[in-house]
Design an enzyme around this catalytic site. Structure first.
Site, PDB file in Angstrom:
ATOM      1  N   ILE A   1      71.901  52.066 -27.417  1.00 50.14           N
ATOM      2  CA  ILE A   1      72.364  53.530 -27.984  1.00 50.14           C
ATOM      3  C   ILE A   1      74.114  53.719 -28.460  1.00 50.14           C
ATOM      4  O   ILE A   1      74.370  54.837 -29.062  1.00 50.14           O
ATOM      5  CB  ILE A   1      72.271  55.054 -27.018  1.00 50.14           C
ATOM      6  CG1 ILE A   1      72.745  55.231 -25.906  1.00 50.14           C
ATOM      7  CG2 ILE A   1      70.287  55.667 -27.060  1.00 50.14           C
ATOM      8  CD1 ILE A   1      73.312  56.425 -25.304  1.00 50.14           C
TER       9      ILE A   1
ATOM     10  N   HIS B   1      81.161  63.179  -1.822  1.00 43.93           N
ATOM     11  CA  HIS B   1      79.427  64.156  -1.752  1.00 43.93           C
ATOM     12  C   HIS B   1      79.234  65.439  -1.947  1.00 43.93           C
ATOM     13  O   HIS B   1      79.532  66.357  -1.477  1.00 43.93           O
ATOM     14  CB  HIS B   1      78.641  63.194  -0.433  1.00 43.93           C
ATOM     15  CG  HIS B   1      77.628  62.978  -0.488  1.00 43.93           C
ATOM     16  ND1 HIS B   1      77.078  62.423   0.398  1.00 43.93           N
ATOM     17  CD2 HIS B   1      76.937  63.330  -1.836  1.00 43.93           C
ATOM     18  CE1 HIS B   1      74.695  62.650   0.081  1.00 43.93           C
ATOM     19  NE2 HIS B   1      75.429  63.108  -1.245  1.00 43.93           N
TER      20      HIS B   1
ATOM     21  N   THR C   1      68.791  47.572 -19.312  1.00 42.65           N
ATOM     22  CA  THR C   1      69.606  47.128 -18.203  1.00 42.65           C
ATOM     23  C   THR C   1      68.827  47.113 -17.524  1.00 42.65           C
ATOM     24  O   THR C   1      68.032  47.462 -17.248  1.00 42.65           O
ATOM     25  CB  THR C   1      70.562  48.915 -18.003  1.00 42.65           C
ATOM     26  OG1 THR C   1      69.776  49.866 -17.300  1.00 42.65           O
ATOM     27  CG2 THR C   1      70.866  49.188 -19.776  1.00 42.65           C
TER      28      THR C   1
ATOM     29  N   THR D   1      71.868  66.678 -16.337  1.00 44.42           N
ATOM     30  CA  THR D   1      71.392  66.757 -15.159  1.00 44.42           C
ATOM     31  C   THR D   1      72.662  68.114 -14.273  1.00 44.42           C
ATOM     32  O   THR D   1      73.461  68.439 -14.940  1.00 44.42           O
ATOM     33  CB  THR D   1      72.165  65.679 -14.371  1.00 44.42           C
ATOM     34  OG1 THR D   1      72.378  65.801 -12.861  1.00 44.42           O
ATOM     35  CG2 THR D   1      73.690  65.049 -14.280  1.00 44.42           C
ATOM     36  N   ASP D   2      71.902  68.493 -13.370  1.00 42.82           N
ATOM     37  CA  ASP D   2      72.495  70.159 -12.741  1.00 42.82           C
ATOM     38  C   ASP D   2      74.280  68.915 -12.143  1.00 42.82           C
ATOM     39  O   ASP D   2      74.938  70.013 -11.655  1.00 42.82           O
ATOM     40  CB  ASP D   2      71.755  70.404 -11.562  1.00 42.82           C
ATOM     41  CG  ASP D   2      71.234  69.239 -10.171  1.00 42.82           C
ATOM     42  OD1 ASP D   2      71.596  68.748 -10.692  1.00 42.82           O
ATOM     43  OD2 ASP D   2      70.593  70.261  -9.835  1.00 42.82           O
ATOM     44  N   GLU D   3      74.229  67.890 -12.181  1.00 47.16           N
ATOM     45  CA  GLU D   3      75.439  67.389 -11.266  1.00 47.16           C
ATOM     46  C   GLU D   3      76.670  67.628 -12.085  1.00 47.16           C
ATOM     47  O   GLU D   3      78.034  67.795 -11.855  1.00 47.16           O
ATOM     48  CB  GLU D   3      75.251  65.776 -10.661  1.00 47.16           C
ATOM     49  CG  GLU D   3      74.345  65.819 -10.341  1.00 47.16           C
ATOM     50  CD  GLU D   3      73.930  64.269  -9.592  1.00 47.16           C
ATOM     51  OE1 GLU D   3      75.041  63.511  -9.494  1.00 47.16           O
ATOM     52  OE2 GLU D   3      73.334  63.261  -9.394  1.00 47.16           O
TER      53      GLU D   3
ATOM     54  N   LYS E   1      78.037  62.583 -17.714  1.00 51.72           N
ATOM     55  CA  LYS E   1      76.740  62.932 -18.993  1.00 51.72           C
ATOM     56  C   LYS E   1      77.638  64.165 -19.082  1.00 51.72           C
ATOM     57  O   LYS E   1      76.947  64.886 -19.982  1.00 51.72           O
ATOM     58  CB  LYS E   1      76.371  63.559 -17.582  1.00 51.72           C
ATOM     59  CG  LYS E   1      75.248  62.431 -16.869  1.00 51.72           C
ATOM     60  CD  LYS E   1      74.658  61.581 -18.078  1.00 51.72           C
ATOM     61  CE  LYS E   1      73.146  62.528 -18.207  1.00 51.72           C
ATOM     62  NZ  LYS E   1      72.767  62.231 -19.358  1.00 51.72           N
TER      63      LYS E   1
ATOM     64  N   TYR F   1      79.947  59.676 -12.397  1.00 50.25           N
ATOM     65  CA  TYR F   1      78.307  59.880 -13.008  1.00 50.25           C
ATOM     66  C   TYR F   1      78.297  61.143 -13.872  1.00 50.25           C
ATOM     67  O   TYR F   1      78.302  61.161 -15.379  1.00 50.25           O
ATOM     68  CB  TYR F   1      77.743  59.500 -12.219  1.00 50.25           C
ATOM     69  CG  TYR F   1      76.473  60.145 -12.570  1.00 50.25           C
ATOM     70  CD1 TYR F   1      75.491  59.678 -13.738  1.00 50.25           C
ATOM     71  CD2 TYR F   1      75.565  61.213 -12.113  1.00 50.25           C
ATOM     72  CE1 TYR F   1      74.400  60.536 -14.277  1.00 50.25           C
ATOM     73  CE2 TYR F   1      73.834  61.520 -12.372  1.00 50.25           C
ATOM     74  CZ  TYR F   1      73.514  60.887 -13.526  1.00 50.25           C
ATOM     75  OH  TYR F   1      72.320  61.340 -14.109  1.00 50.25           O
TER      76      TYR F   1
ATOM     77  N   ARG G   1      69.086  69.022  -2.197  1.00 50.94           N
ATOM     78  CA  ARG G   1      69.228  69.354  -3.747  1.00 50.94           C
ATOM     79  C   ARG G   1      68.023  70.500  -3.548  1.00 50.94           C
ATOM     80  O   ARG G   1      67.135  70.143  -3.076  1.00 50.94           O
ATOM     81  CB  ARG G   1      69.526  67.851  -4.009  1.00 50.94           C
ATOM     82  CG  ARG G   1      70.285  66.732  -3.567  1.00 50.94           C
ATOM     83  CD  ARG G   1      70.875  66.774  -4.223  1.00 50.94           C
ATOM     84  NE  ARG G   1      72.300  66.397  -4.590  1.00 50.94           N
ATOM     85  CZ  ARG G   1      73.942  66.474  -3.354  1.00 50.94           C
ATOM     86  NH1 ARG G   1      73.617  67.386  -2.830  1.00 50.94           N
ATOM     87  NH2 ARG G   1      74.833  65.947  -3.499  1.00 50.94           N
TER      88      ARG G   1
HETATM   89  N1  LIG Z   1      66.663  61.149 -11.871  1.00 52.32           N
HETATM   90  C1  LIG Z   1      67.375  62.252 -11.474  1.00 52.32           C
HETATM   91  O1  LIG Z   1      66.853  62.474 -10.710  1.00 52.32           O
HETATM   92  C2  LIG Z   1      67.801  63.141 -13.129  1.00 52.32           C
HETATM   93  C3  LIG Z   1      68.007  64.464 -12.635  1.00 52.32           C
HETATM   94  C4  LIG Z   1      68.433  64.877 -13.926  1.00 52.32           C
HETATM   95  C5  LIG Z   1      69.038  64.427 -14.819  1.00 52.32           C
HETATM   96  N2  LIG Z   1      68.649  63.054 -15.141  1.00 52.32           N
HETATM   97  C6  LIG Z   1      68.764  62.667 -16.270  1.00 52.32           C
HETATM   98  O2  LIG Z   1      67.701  61.793 -16.731  1.00 52.32           O
HETATM   99  C7  LIG Z   1      67.490  60.695 -18.110  1.00 52.32           C
HETATM  100  C8  LIG Z   1      66.511  59.722 -17.405  1.00 52.32           C
HETATM  101  O3  LIG Z   1      67.143  59.821 -15.753  1.00 52.32           O
HETATM  102  P1  LIG Z   1      66.312  58.416 -14.498  1.00 52.32           P
HETATM  103  O4  LIG Z   1      66.141  59.131 -13.167  1.00 52.32           O
HETATM  104  O5  LIG Z   1      65.321  57.982 -15.863  1.00 52.32           O
HETATM  105  O6  LIG Z   1      67.073  57.051 -14.926  1.00 52.32           O
HETATM  106  P2  LIG Z   1      66.911  55.802 -15.175  1.00 52.32           P
HETATM  107  O7  LIG Z   1      68.505  54.662 -14.762  1.00 52.32           O
HETATM  108  O8  LIG Z   1      65.919  55.310 -14.210  1.00 52.32           O
HETATM  109  O9  LIG Z   1      66.469  54.914 -16.133  1.00 52.32           O
HETATM  110  C9  LIG Z   1      67.436  55.258 -17.569  1.00 52.32           C
HETATM  111  C10 LIG Z   1      67.334  54.301 -18.710  1.00 52.32           C
HETATM  112  O10 LIG Z   1      68.107  54.064 -19.678  1.00 52.32           O
HETATM  113  C11 LIG Z   1      68.099  53.138 -20.129  1.00 52.32           C
HETATM  114  N3  LIG Z   1      69.208  52.731 -21.071  1.00 52.32           N
HETATM  115  C12 LIG Z   1      70.705  52.669 -20.217  1.00 52.32           C
HETATM  116  N4  LIG Z   1      71.743  52.666 -20.924  1.00 52.32           N
HETATM  117  C13 LIG Z   1      70.900  52.199 -22.319  1.00 52.32           C
HETATM  118  C14 LIG Z   1      71.641  51.930 -23.488  1.00 52.32           C
HETATM  119  N5  LIG Z   1      73.161  51.985 -23.998  1.00 52.32           N
HETATM  120  N6  LIG Z   1      71.110  52.030 -24.814  1.00 52.32           N
HETATM  121  C15 LIG Z   1      68.970  52.527 -24.175  1.00 52.32           C
HETATM  122  N7  LIG Z   1      69.158  52.235 -22.803  1.00 52.32           N
HETATM  123  C16 LIG Z   1      70.359  52.603 -21.822  1.00 52.32           C
HETATM  124  C17 LIG Z   1      68.275  52.120 -19.826  1.00 52.32           C
HETATM  125  O11 LIG Z   1      67.331  50.665 -19.850  1.00 52.32           O
HETATM  126  C18 LIG Z   1      66.610  52.339 -18.446  1.00 52.32           C
HETATM  127  O12 LIG Z   1      65.662  52.619 -19.012  1.00 52.32           O
HETATM  128  C19 LIG Z   1      69.476  60.510 -17.579  1.00 52.32           C
HETATM  129  O13 LIG Z   1      69.869  60.850 -18.405  1.00 52.32           O
HETATM  130  C20 LIG Z   1      69.613  61.617 -16.340  1.00 52.32           C
HETATM  131  O14 LIG Z   1      71.400  62.055 -16.216  1.00 52.32           O
HETATM  132  C21 LIG Z   1      68.257  62.246 -14.568  1.00 52.32           C
END
Ligand SMILES: NC(=O)c1ccc[n+]([C@@H]2O[C@H](COP(=O)([O-])OP(=O)(O)OC[C@H]3O[C@@H](n4cnc5c(N)ncnc54)[C@H](O)[C@@H]3O)[C@@H](O)[C@H]2O)c1
Length: 349
Positions: free
Chosen positions: A60, A279, A36, A126-128, A157, A153, A217
């Site tokens: 996915i 928020h 994406t 996520t903790d959210e 999740k 969001y 956070r």
């Molecule tokens: N960034 C944070 O602070 C944070 C904190 C806690 C948890 N998370 C969780 O960690 C995970 C990764 O977060 P991130 O910040 O790296 O996200 P990101 O947005 O940087 O990356 C998401 C990735 O998923 C891919 N993607 C999206 N939809 C898809 C689909 N349908 N099929 C296959 N691939 C798909 C995108 O191409 C991208 O490479 C997420 O599940 C998020 O909820 C993130």
């Protein structure tokens, strides 16, 4: 281990893949990502030629594609990072994509995990999903805290997380769910607070802070999150939930001032803007469960300033990566705004 990483071309997934290839040179890693706007193969340029690493483009929500990638590569373990992750987009019009990927997509992975006798599946969340805590209270999210999300969001999740529990109980699928706090570090897409502010300041622009800037956070370095996931992949108990955080509560204004200071610019660069609807005020993690397994962060609270400094240095040094992604962000924002007809360009995570 033959590990399938869903969503490995994003921020945390790419850092995790690099960590795993360095730590376990004998493991095979297949990165399955839809690419994406948030997916970026530049994040993994340095490992693209590693014979133990392979990229497969796929979604996915596509069960046939998941079954094929698992069968073709003899996958034994699965970890899922694939998600729509930008809270503002989930509020301002893209909600359906969040439900499709973050809820339905997880259910599809669970079906494929079940059909292919996968030994362990980690769903990164996520903790959210826990909703909001009050400012100034001595309260923390534990694994027993009820899931009560406030953002589309986070609700999407939570849908995926609850499906994991249901598949564990109903079908004995060996799944683990993790709830981590806000990550920072290299390779983060500049719609999220830290890279967004750093990039804006590098361009000489002001940084937009939501509301009074007092939303709190618990900031964790992405390498510490990666190491926690590595530990759970090997030693976590299926059916369990694990919280991941480093007891590093900071409000947005504090983070902003630290960034300004580290970049040598004054507070006149701050611009206060209207708060995000709904928020959440404060997130704080009780990480004692994963700590009891032996996990210790390299960047605890005392080392946050060092971690932030290194992160800013990384963005300053990797200028080509920054230029490419900044252009991509602007193209993407224009596309998103055109589809919505709004002018909102805030990137605060
Ligand atoms: N960034 C944070 O602070 C944070 C904190 C806690 C948890 N998370 C969780 O960690 C995970 C990764 O977060 P991130 O910040 O790296 O996200 P990101 O947005 O940087 O990356 C998401 C990735 O998923 C891919 N993607 C999206 N939809 C898809 C689909 N349908 N099929 C296959 N691939 C798909 C995108 O191409 C991208 O490479 C997420 O599940 C998020 O909820 C993130």
């Amino acid at each position: 281990m033959k590990l399938l990483v869903c969503g490995g071309a994003g921020f945390i997934g790419s850092n995790f893949i690099r960590h795993m290839l360095q730590t376990y040179p004998e493991y095979t890693i297949v990165n399955f990502d839809k690419l994406t706007y948030a997916g970026n193969l530049d994040n993994l340029k340095d490992v693209a030629d590693n014979p133990k690493y392979k990229f497969v483009q796929g979604d996915i929500t596509d069960l046939n594609a998941l079954n094929a990638v698992m069968k073709d590569n003899g996958i034994t373990h699965v970890i899922n990072f694939a998600a729509e992750t930008h809270v503002d987009r989930s509020i301002h019009g893209g909600t359906k994509d969040f439900v499709l990927t973050n809820t339905l997509g997880v259910q599809m992975i669970l079906d494929a995990v079940r059909a292919n006798n996968i030994e362990r599946f980690l769903n990164v969340s996520t903790d959210e999903v826990y909703g909001s805590l009050k400012l100034g209270e001595n309260t923390y999210f534990t694994e027993k805290t009820p899931v009560w999300p406030n953002m589309p969001y986070a609700a999407a999740k939570a849908g995926g997380d609850l499906m994991c529990n249901a598949y564990f109980v109903t079908h004995k699928v060996p799944v683990i769910v993790t709830h981590c706090s806000n990550n920072y570090g290299p390779y983060q897409f500049p719609e999220k607070l830290i890279p967004f502010f750093v990039f804006k300041l590098l361009k000489g622009e002001k940084v937009p802070v939501y509301g009074d800037g007092l939303n709190v956070r618990d900031w964790i370095h992405v390498i510490d999150h990666s190491k926690a996931l590595d530990l759970l992949l090997h030693k976590g108990t299926p059916g369990e939930v694990y919280n991941i955080g480093v007891d590093n509560e900071r409000n947005n204004l504090e983070i902003t001032k630290m960034i300004l200071n580290l970049m040598g610019v004054g507070e006149d660069k701050i611009e206060y803007i209207q708060d995000r609807p709904g928020h959440d005020r404060r997130y704080a993690i009780d990480a004692s469960k994963i700590t009891s397994l032996g996990w210790r962060p390299d960047y605890p609270r005392e080392k946050f300033e060092q971690g932030l400094k290194e992160t800013i240095e990384w963005y300053k040094t990797n200028t080509q990566w920054v230029e490419n992604i900044w252009q991509k962000k602007h193209d993407e924002m224009n596309k998103f705004q055109e589809s919505l007809g709004t002018e909102d360009e805030n990137g605060t995570a």
